[in-house]
Scaffold this motif. Structure first.
Motif, PDB file in Angstrom:
ATOM      1  N   SER A   1       0.838  -1.216   0.000  1.00 11.38           N
ATOM      2  CA  SER A   1       0.000   0.000   0.000  1.00 11.38           C
ATOM      3  C   SER A   1       0.865   1.256   0.000  1.00 11.38           C
ATOM      4  O   SER A   1       0.651   2.194   0.779  1.00 11.38           O
TER       5      SER A   1
ATOM      6  N   SER B   1      -1.129   1.883   5.611  1.00 14.84           N
ATOM      7  CA  SER B   1      -0.406   1.089   6.616  1.00 14.84           C
ATOM      8  C   SER B   1      -1.032  -0.287   6.789  1.00 14.84           C
ATOM      9  O   SER B   1      -1.092  -0.833   7.895  1.00 14.84           O
ATOM     10  N   THR B   2      -1.501  -0.846   5.687  1.00 19.89           N
ATOM     11  CA  THR B   2      -2.054  -2.204   5.710  1.00 19.89           C
ATOM     12  C   THR B   2      -1.442  -3.003   4.571  1.00 19.89           C
ATOM     13  O   THR B   2      -0.986  -2.438   3.572  1.00 19.89           O
TER      14      THR B   2
ATOM     15  N   SER C   1      -2.091  -5.376   1.525  1.00 20.32           N
ATOM     16  CA  SER C   1      -3.185  -5.708   0.625  1.00 20.32           C
ATOM     17  C   SER C   1      -3.066  -7.156   0.165  1.00 20.32           C
ATOM     18  O   SER C   1      -1.966  -7.697   0.053  1.00 20.32           O
TER      19      SER C   1
END
Length: 213
Positions: free
Chosen positions: A93, A202-203, A205
């Motif tokens: 991300s 901040s994830t 994917s």
């Protein structure tokens, strides 16, 4: 979007940067030496993770040399190298990495529908382009799982030789490091860049495998 757009007029308030980045007028002699090498090379500008890496000029020097090899000096065709980088950017991300390499992928002739599918975490329709399918699946597996299955590994090795499969792994590993650096230090997007990724920041994917033809 031009090279100058991606390297100039950066607003540090865009992403709440966590550290200051060395500027030419305040750099130490060691930093300035590396900076001059970067802007006189294929990159032409200082943008992205090297802004942070210049806090340690030795690290920045080795970083930019490694980056030059994986970006400009491998046997993987540019459009396919950029495909692997887009997969990596989407996994992490990383907006800045995505924006820069979407531009470069388009210049290299990558099908924009493939990029759009990756943006939305869908598998692209590669049709009869087996080379692209193999590169995508290799990148998708390694960023999702930290490894690839035997069939996917063999497909890349047989197409581009042992050197090619080593290079592809290095490309994906390098751009994972780049994405982490951009994310953790909040390296800001240049002004005017709006081509960001959807979804929470901040994830990690999740990307699906490309279906067989």
């Amino acid at each position: 979007m031009t090279d100058d757009t991606l390297s100039a007029n950066v607003s540090d308030t865009q992403t709440g940067k966590r550290i200051d980045f060395p500027e030419p007028q305040t750099m130490t002699p060691a930093q300035k030496e590396v900076y001059d090498q970067i802007v006189s090379g294929p990159r032409k500008t200082l943008v992205g993770p090297l802004r942070a890496a210049l806090h340690n000029p030795i690290l920045a020097d080795r970083w930019q040399r490694f980056g030059q090899v994986v970006r400009f000096e491998t046997s993987i065709p540019t459009r396919l190298s950029e495909l692997a980088i887009l997969v990596t950017a989407r996994r992490w991300s990383s907006d800045l990495q995505w924006a820069i390499h979407l531009r470069d992928a388009k210049k290299a002739g990558l099908d924009v529908s493939w990029a759009d599918a990756i943006r939305h975490c869908n598998a692209p329709d590669f049709g009869t382009d087996e080379d692209a399918r193999h590169i995508y699946n290799y990148a998708q597996q390694i960023v999702q799982n930290g490894d690839v299955d035997d069939a996917t590994y063999a497909a890349v090795r047989n197409r581009w030789s042992p050197a090619g499969v080593v290079e592809l792994t290095a490309i994906i590993g390098y751009y994972s490091m780049v994405a982490m650096t951009l994310n953790v230090h909040r390296v800001p997007l240049p002004d005017g860049v709006t081509d960001t990724l959807p979804g929470a920041k901040s994830t990690l994917s999740t990307l699906p495998a490309a279906p067989a033809r």
